[in-house]
Design a protein around this motif. Structure first.
Motif, PDB file in Angstrom:
ATOM      1  N   ALA A   6       0.845  -1.204   0.000  1.00 14.93           N
ATOM      2  CA  ALA A   6       0.000   0.000   0.000  1.00 14.93           C
ATOM      3  C   ALA A   6       0.876   1.248   0.000  1.00 14.93           C
ATOM      4  CB  ALA A   6      -0.940  -0.004   1.200  1.00 14.93           C
ATOM      5  N   PHE A  18      -7.929   3.893  -3.131  1.00 14.55           N
ATOM      6  CA  PHE A  18      -8.204   2.510  -2.751  1.00 14.55           C
ATOM      7  C   PHE A  18      -9.715   2.391  -2.762  1.00 14.55           C
ATOM      8  CE2 PHE A  18      -3.970   3.214  -1.085  1.00 14.55           C
ATOM      9  CZ  PHE A  18      -3.313   2.064  -1.496  1.00 14.55           C
ATOM     10  N   CYS A  26     -17.022   5.141  -4.078  1.00 12.60           N
ATOM     11  CA  CYS A  26     -15.782   4.974  -4.845  1.00 12.60           C
ATOM     12  C   CYS A  26     -15.991   5.422  -6.284  1.00 12.60           C
ATOM     13  CB  CYS A  26     -15.328   3.520  -4.816  1.00 12.60           C
ATOM     14  SG  CYS A  26     -14.970   2.897  -3.162  1.00 12.60           S
ATOM     15  N   VAL A  43      -7.050   1.344  -7.031  1.00 15.29           N
ATOM     16  CA  VAL A  43      -6.718   0.004  -6.579  1.00 15.29           C
ATOM     17  C   VAL A  43      -8.025  -0.619  -6.101  1.00 15.29           C
ATOM     18  CG1 VAL A  43      -5.346  -1.390  -4.989  1.00 15.29           C
ATOM     19  CG2 VAL A  43      -4.428   0.774  -5.866  1.00 15.29           C
ATOM     20  N   LEU A  45      -9.912  -3.054  -4.356  1.00 19.01           N
ATOM     21  CA  LEU A  45      -9.592  -4.033  -3.319  1.00 19.01           C
ATOM     22  C   LEU A  45     -10.387  -5.333  -3.473  1.00 19.01           C
ATOM     23  CD1 LEU A  45      -9.298  -1.640  -0.251  1.00 19.01           C
ATOM     24  CD2 LEU A  45      -7.453  -2.626  -1.622  1.00 19.01           C
ATOM     25  N   GLU A  48      -8.275  -7.334  -6.115  1.00 17.98           N
ATOM     26  CA  GLU A  48      -6.893  -7.697  -5.766  1.00 17.98           C
ATOM     27  C   GLU A  48      -6.903  -8.979  -4.929  1.00 17.98           C
ATOM     28  OE1 GLU A  48      -3.827  -5.896  -6.236  1.00 17.98           O
ATOM     29  OE2 GLU A  48      -4.953  -4.674  -7.642  1.00 17.98           O
ATOM     30  N   GLY A  51      -6.576  -7.962  -1.427  1.00 15.76           N
ATOM     31  CA  GLY A  51      -7.349  -6.746  -1.162  1.00 15.76           C
ATOM     32  C   GLY A  51      -7.770  -6.576   0.280  1.00 15.76           C
ATOM     33  N   ILE A  54      -4.800  -5.538   2.271  1.00 13.15           N
ATOM     34  CA  ILE A  54      -4.469  -4.133   2.014  1.00 13.15           C
ATOM     35  C   ILE A  54      -5.443  -3.234   2.770  1.00 13.15           C
ATOM     36  CG2 ILE A  54      -4.375  -2.323   0.259  1.00 13.15           C
ATOM     37  CD1 ILE A  54      -3.424  -4.490  -1.721  1.00 13.15           C
ATOM     38  N   GLN A  55      -6.730  -3.588   2.766  1.00  9.92           N
ATOM     39  CA  GLN A  55      -7.709  -2.768   3.479  1.00  9.92           C
ATOM     40  C   GLN A  55      -7.417  -2.753   4.982  1.00  9.92           C
ATOM     41  OE1 GLN A  55     -11.804  -3.479   2.426  1.00  9.92           O
ATOM     42  NE2 GLN A  55     -12.489  -1.663   3.505  1.00  9.92           N
ATOM     43  N   LEU A  58      -4.484  -0.481   5.512  1.00  8.85           N
ATOM     44  CA  LEU A  58      -4.892   0.918   5.398  1.00  8.85           C
ATOM     45  C   LEU A  58      -5.574   1.398   6.678  1.00  8.85           C
ATOM     46  CD1 LEU A  58      -6.292   0.947   1.764  1.00  8.85           C
ATOM     47  CD2 LEU A  58      -4.302   2.217   2.587  1.00  8.85           C
ATOM     48  N   VAL A  67     -13.847   2.472   2.232  1.00  9.61           N
ATOM     49  CA  VAL A  67     -13.394   2.945   0.927  1.00  9.61           C
ATOM     50  C   VAL A  67     -14.439   3.916   0.404  1.00  9.61           C
ATOM     51  CG1 VAL A  67     -11.984   0.939   0.336  1.00  9.61           C
ATOM     52  CG2 VAL A  67     -14.417   0.896  -0.194  1.00  9.61           C
TER      53      VAL A  67
END
Length: 108
Positions: A6, A18, A26, A43, A45, A48, A51, A54-55, A58, A67
């Motif tokens: 990230a 994101f 979004c 990106v 999520l 991915e 994802g 990554i969330q 974040l 998001v």
């Protein structure tokens, strides 16, 4: 791993959103950036493989678990409401110009 991924994305792109493909907020933020001619990396999520990791990263990094999660010039901006409010307040374009995501307007 997800945190460094990230942070690498944020460091290497002037604007990062994101996002999730099915999230109306979004879609709204990405449309705003498209409409004003800003270059950004979305990106998704939910597309991915990592994802959800990554969330989670974040959330740990920014304190924001929802998001869209928007970064401009390496700085965390917030979500849809914060980004829209910045645009309405005239603060978004200068930030995007400083980050190199839009052409600087020449004062004639």
């Amino acid at each position: 791993m997800a945190m460094s991924k990230a942070k690498e994305m944020v460091a290497s792109n002037p604007v990062v959103v994101f996002s999730k493909t099915s999230c109306p907020y979004c879609v709204s933020v990405k449309k705003l950036f498209t409409d004003i001619g800003a270059t950004f990396k979305a990106v998704e999520l939910d597309s991915e493989a990592d994802g959800s990791e990554i969330q989670s990263a974040l959330k740990e990094w920014t304190g924001q678990k929802t998001v869209p999660n928007v970064f401009i010039g390496g700085n965390h901006i917030g979500g849809c409401d914060a980004t829209t409010a910045m645009h309405k307040g005239g603060k978004l374009m200068p930030l995007l110009a400083d980050a190199g995501a839009v052409a600087k307007s020449s004062s004639s």
